[in-house]
Design a protein around this motif. Sequence first.
Motif, short mmCIF file in Angstrom:
data_model
loop_
_atom_site.label_atom_id
_atom_site.label_comp_id
_atom_site.label_asym_id
_atom_site.label_seq_id
_atom_site.Cartn_x
_atom_site.Cartn_y
_atom_site.Cartn_z
N ALA A 233 -4.75 1.33 10.22
CA ALA A 233 -5.25 1.80 11.51
C ALA A 233 -4.16 2.51 12.30
CB ALA A 233 -5.81 0.62 12.31
N GLN A 234 -2.93 2.00 12.22
CA GLN A 234 -1.80 2.64 12.91
C GLN A 234 -1.52 4.03 12.34
OE1 GLN A 234 1.36 -0.26 12.50
NE2 GLN A 234 0.79 -1.34 14.38
N ALA A 235 -1.94 4.24 11.09
CA ALA A 235 -1.76 5.56 10.48
C ALA A 235 -2.88 6.52 10.87
CB ALA A 235 -1.70 5.42 8.96
N GLY A 236 -3.79 6.06 11.74
CA GLY A 236 -4.84 6.92 12.25
C GLY A 236 -6.13 6.93 11.44
N LEU A 237 -6.28 5.96 10.53
CA LEU A 237 -7.46 5.93 9.67
C LEU A 237 -8.54 5.01 10.23
CD1 LEU A 237 -5.62 5.67 6.23
CD2 LEU A 237 -6.48 7.74 7.36
N THR A 238 -9.78 5.28 9.84
CA THR A 238 -10.90 4.41 10.17
C THR A 238 -10.94 3.30 9.12
OG1 THR A 238 -12.15 6.21 11.17
CG2 THR A 238 -13.39 4.25 10.51
N VAL A 239 -10.73 2.06 9.55
CA VAL A 239 -10.55 0.95 8.61
C VAL A 239 -11.49 -0.20 8.97
CG1 VAL A 239 -8.87 -0.54 7.48
CG2 VAL A 239 -8.10 1.54 8.63
N TYR A 240 -12.18 -0.70 7.96
CA TYR A 240 -12.95 -1.94 8.11
C TYR A 240 -12.18 -3.03 7.38
CZ TYR A 240 -16.52 -5.49 7.66
OH TYR A 240 -17.20 -6.68 7.72
N PRO B 289 0.82 -1.21 0.00
CA PRO B 289 0.00 0.00 0.00
C PRO B 289 0.85 1.26 0.00
CG PRO B 289 0.13 -0.92 2.22
CD PRO B 289 0.84 -1.89 1.31
N ASP B 290 0.36 2.29 -0.66
CA ASP B 290 1.01 3.60 -0.60
C ASP B 290 0.39 4.36 0.57
OD1 ASP B 290 1.99 6.16 -0.94
OD2 ASP B 290 1.81 6.13 -3.12
N LEU B 291 0.90 4.09 1.76
CA LEU B 291 0.29 4.63 2.98
C LEU B 291 0.30 6.15 2.99
CD1 LEU B 291 1.75 2.17 5.64
CD2 LEU B 291 -0.56 2.20 4.71
N GLU B 292 1.37 6.75 2.51
CA GLU B 292 1.45 8.21 2.49
C GLU B 292 0.36 8.81 1.62
OE1 GLU B 292 4.69 11.68 1.23
OE2 GLU B 292 5.39 9.66 1.76
N ALA B 293 0.14 8.21 0.44
CA ALA B 293 -0.90 8.73 -0.46
C ALA B 293 -2.29 8.53 0.14
CB ALA B 293 -0.80 8.03 -1.81
N ILE B 294 -2.51 7.38 0.78
CA ILE B 294 -3.82 7.11 1.38
C ILE B 294 -4.12 8.11 2.49
CG2 ILE B 294 -5.19 5.42 2.65
CD1 ILE B 294 -3.52 3.22 1.22
N LEU C 224 -5.10 11.59 1.35
CA LEU C 224 -6.46 11.73 0.80
C LEU C 224 -7.51 12.00 1.87
CD1 LEU C 224 -6.33 8.88 -1.86
CD2 LEU C 224 -6.64 11.31 -2.34
N LYS C 225 -7.15 11.82 3.14
CA LYS C 225 -8.04 12.06 4.27
C LYS C 225 -9.37 11.31 4.13
CE LYS C 225 -6.01 16.56 5.28
NZ LYS C 225 -6.23 18.03 5.46
N PRO C 226 -9.32 9.98 3.96
CA PRO C 226 -10.57 9.23 3.82
C PRO C 226 -11.34 9.13 5.14
CG PRO C 226 -8.71 7.73 3.96
CD PRO C 226 -8.13 9.12 3.90
N ASP C 227 -12.67 9.06 5.02
CA ASP C 227 -13.51 8.80 6.19
C ASP C 227 -13.53 7.32 6.52
OD1 ASP C 227 -14.43 11.52 6.13
OD2 ASP C 227 -15.81 10.94 4.53
N LEU C 228 -13.30 6.49 5.49
CA LEU C 228 -13.35 5.04 5.67
C LEU C 228 -12.45 4.39 4.64
CD1 LEU C 228 -14.71 2.42 6.82
CD2 LEU C 228 -16.45 2.70 5.02
N VAL C 229 -11.69 3.39 5.10
CA VAL C 229 -10.91 2.56 4.19
C VAL C 229 -11.43 1.13 4.31
CG1 VAL C 229 -8.63 1.74 3.52
CG2 VAL C 229 -8.88 4.01 4.54
N LEU C 230 -11.75 0.52 3.18
CA LEU C 230 -12.18 -0.88 3.14
C LEU C 230 -10.97 -1.72 2.77
CD1 LEU C 230 -15.64 -0.61 1.36
CD2 LEU C 230 -15.17 -0.80 3.80
N ALA C 231 -10.59 -2.63 3.66
CA ALA C 231 -9.36 -3.40 3.47
C ALA C 231 -9.64 -4.88 3.67
CB ALA C 231 -8.30 -2.90 4.44
N ASP C 232 -8.57 -5.66 3.84
CA ASP C 232 -8.73 -7.09 4.07
C ASP C 232 -8.41 -7.43 5.51
OD1 ASP C 232 -5.98 -7.40 4.48
OD2 ASP C 232 -5.58 -7.95 2.41
N GLU C 233 -8.49 -8.72 5.84
CA GLU C 233 -8.23 -9.17 7.19
C GLU C 233 -7.05 -10.13 7.22
OE1 GLU C 233 -11.50 -11.86 5.65
OE2 GLU C 233 -10.24 -10.20 5.03
#
Length: 300
Positions: free
Chosen positions: A127-134, A99-104, A107-116
């Motif tokens: 999540a460690q980058a401070g984002l709301t992640v499902y 992932p390009d964590l810096e770019a993500i 973008l200041k997303p309200d929600l990131v949909l990811a995997d488990e």
Amino acid sequence: MSHLTFRPSRPGAALLIAAFMGATQSASATTYPLTVTDDLGRRVTLNAQPRRIVSMLPSHTETLIAIGAGAQLIAVDRFSNYPKAAVDRLPKVGSAYQPDLEAIVALKPDLVLADESSGSRLTEKLAQAGLTVYGGTGQTFNEVFEKIAVIGKLTNHEAGATRLTTSMRAELNALQASVLRLPKVSTYYEIDPSPYSVGPNSFIGALIARAGGQTIVPAALGDFPKLDPERIVNSNPQVMIGLTLDDARRRPGWAGLQAVKAGRVFAPTPEERDALSRPGPRLPDALRALIRFIHPEALK
């Protein structure tokens, strides 16, 4: 393998089902704040409808667009390529494993949909980058529909999710009906040459059964196991999917297998492979492809 997420367990599945499956049929709008439990057992809270969503898996991207949430998408992973007109306009921000964590974050997303996946640790990194992640994907046939319902709930598109699952089930049922009276065909499905294959309880294994086939992989080996090539030889499948006939002929001991001798070895097109590897809205396309390989007479 770039489109599939392998998961050993689902600590949040029961909570997800209880929270959503009873509500999605009648509710017309999501009430926020909303807290859900993802497939890693994490509690994820949204204070308002997400307006800026980043999707890090093609199946999530396709689901968002199919339920009417495409306008909320601001970026996708590099493998998201469908529907082309919708995703071509969006920036690509890497993949689950790169992932390009810096770019993500920028973008200041309200929600990131990811995997488990414990392998990619994508949800953890985001999540460690401070984002709301499902973090979660559909691994079994029924989970595909559950996940569509959950994404509909998260994004305030429950009605769109219900319409999508209803139309998918109708098309899948019609396709399955075309092979009901036909014999079961033993099938080897290859994800990659390692060889990884599919168990009967995976969404691909379930589609194979609905296409009139039966995967040679026993359920005890899991949903997406790595196989001993000797097991494939001993199983002597009638159909092989996921490789070319030339590839099969070159494998030690495979030239005498009934699928190889009969020429019933099939390499899906890139579009078919995408549909087959993504637990989302294109399940009917995937089933139609499998029927073409396993019981082509049913489509005539």
